[in-house]
Design an enzyme around this catalytic site. Sequence first.
Site, mmCIF file in Angstrom:
data_model
loop_
_atom_site.group_PDB
_atom_site.id
_atom_site.type_symbol
_atom_site.label_atom_id
_atom_site.label_comp_id
_atom_site.label_asym_id
_atom_site.label_seq_id
_atom_site.Cartn_x
_atom_site.Cartn_y
_atom_site.Cartn_z
ATOM 1 N N ASP A 262 0.858 -1.182 0.000
ATOM 2 C CA ASP A 262 0.000 0.000 0.000
ATOM 3 C C ASP A 262 0.898 1.237 0.000
ATOM 4 O OD1 ASP A 262 -2.983 0.981 0.672
ATOM 5 O OD2 ASP A 262 -1.544 2.223 1.776
ATOM 6 N N ASP B 89 -4.700 2.301 -4.321
ATOM 7 C CA ASP B 89 -3.244 2.229 -4.244
ATOM 8 C C ASP B 89 -2.786 0.938 -3.580
ATOM 9 O OD1 ASP B 89 -4.325 3.049 -1.813
ATOM 10 O OD2 ASP B 89 -2.496 4.076 -1.192
#
Length: 500
Positions: free
Chosen positions: A357, A400
């Site tokens: 992430d 993301d």
Amino acid sequence: MDAKAGDMGNLAFLLVDKTREFVEACYERGDLDAALSCLDPVRATCYGYASELHAFDTDAVARLLGASCAFARRIGSRIVSHECHLAYRNETCTVVLSSLRTRATKGDAEGEPSDDEYERRLTFVYAPVGDDWLIVHMHSSAPHAPDDPFASRRMTARDVGAVDLDAVLSQAKVERERYEIVSELSDDVIYEYDVGRDTLYLFSTRFGKSPDIRRNKLVIEHCLDTIGLDGFVHPDDRVRYAADARKLSQAQPERGDGRDDYVHVYRLRPMFFFGRESEQDVFVHQRVMGRRIYDARGRVVKYVGKIVDVSEEYELLEQSSTDALTRAYNRSYLQGRLREYCASKQPDVSYACLLADVDYFKSVNDKFGHLVGDNLLTAFVDTARTLFRTSDIVARLGGDEFMVFMRDVYDPRVAMERSEALIDAFRTMAADRGFPRDVSLSVGVVVESEPHPFSELYRRADIALYRAKAEGKNRAVPYLEGMAYPEGGALAKPLPPLGD
């Protein structure tokens, strides 16, 4: 792919490419420089069916080829058919035989009468020159040439130790013609592999703008030694290809077993007869279909079938399996590959899932805009692909958040080492591109030896990712037994030491 002099396993690709390049340069494009680049600049000699076609030094060879190139340009020569036969080879030389038919597309500018089609039979002797193989002798003859058009060809055969090369070309001619006819009815490649002779025959017809039709034939003797897996099959498909080949070589199956017919798909390196240029490290999805043929004693004597280019089909499949923005694989594809792997994995090997992430990604979008944020996500995928094996899968799960699936992990520390390398590489890339200094990566790492569904693997990796975020981001944390999601900002229970 450069084939060095000692790399006999990949020699076929080099010689096929070089023979094709020479023939097209000299007898179609009329490109003298390209033709000369295929010849040994010091030792090359030429021998023709008449004395004026002999050349025994560099200047004479250049003049002779220059005349051939000029004639090809003048008549607008086009190749109609080309047969390439790798007939003999050892560590110091290789003999390639070619039969060529060309067609004139315009009249002779000098007014001389010109036949519509021209036939040539070419013999090339290649030898290693440094890290390459170049032509050291060539002979050109015409079927109806004066004197004895095959004299120098037989002389070449004696010089290199080959035996009756013309007989090799004519062997089983009637049988081969059947496959040539079939190849003209489709755009596929027809093949026959003769087990006893270890010889591979390939036939193809390529249709261009009418009347632009080219028939190609390739014959490779000593096939098992000449075509190596390293140069022919994509690295990720080689184990499966070798396993399939072993199964196909087994004895005759029982009646009704249905194992005579076979269909496999591999990523193979294209040769010129596939209608593509042979490029370095290029592999194309090919569907190999065929049938085994047995003798009276039940031994496999031949494999006959066709090879179909299915690259467009797989390109469409890949488009449906990839994220439109980053070109990483999508969640659906990742789940399918994980499911397949867990169903067939060996018990003594582990696998890893790395959930990554981007830290402070929202601030990038807010400060620089979504286009810059999209570029950062794409850059992550590019960075990850440089660090992981081609067999590992980089997938975007959403936003993301990404996951890297690593197959066949024999040491759990490797997954942590790769995660930390990814974090460092991502941080360096972001800094080089001018992103804020706090843009970094957090990774949750799961290494398992037992099969698990994707949902459970994701849950464990996500818990480890939460731990990485809680400890300050910009780090990788492995999932350990007893970990749980935090409650109220704290972990639900004490965790054991993380270890190395």
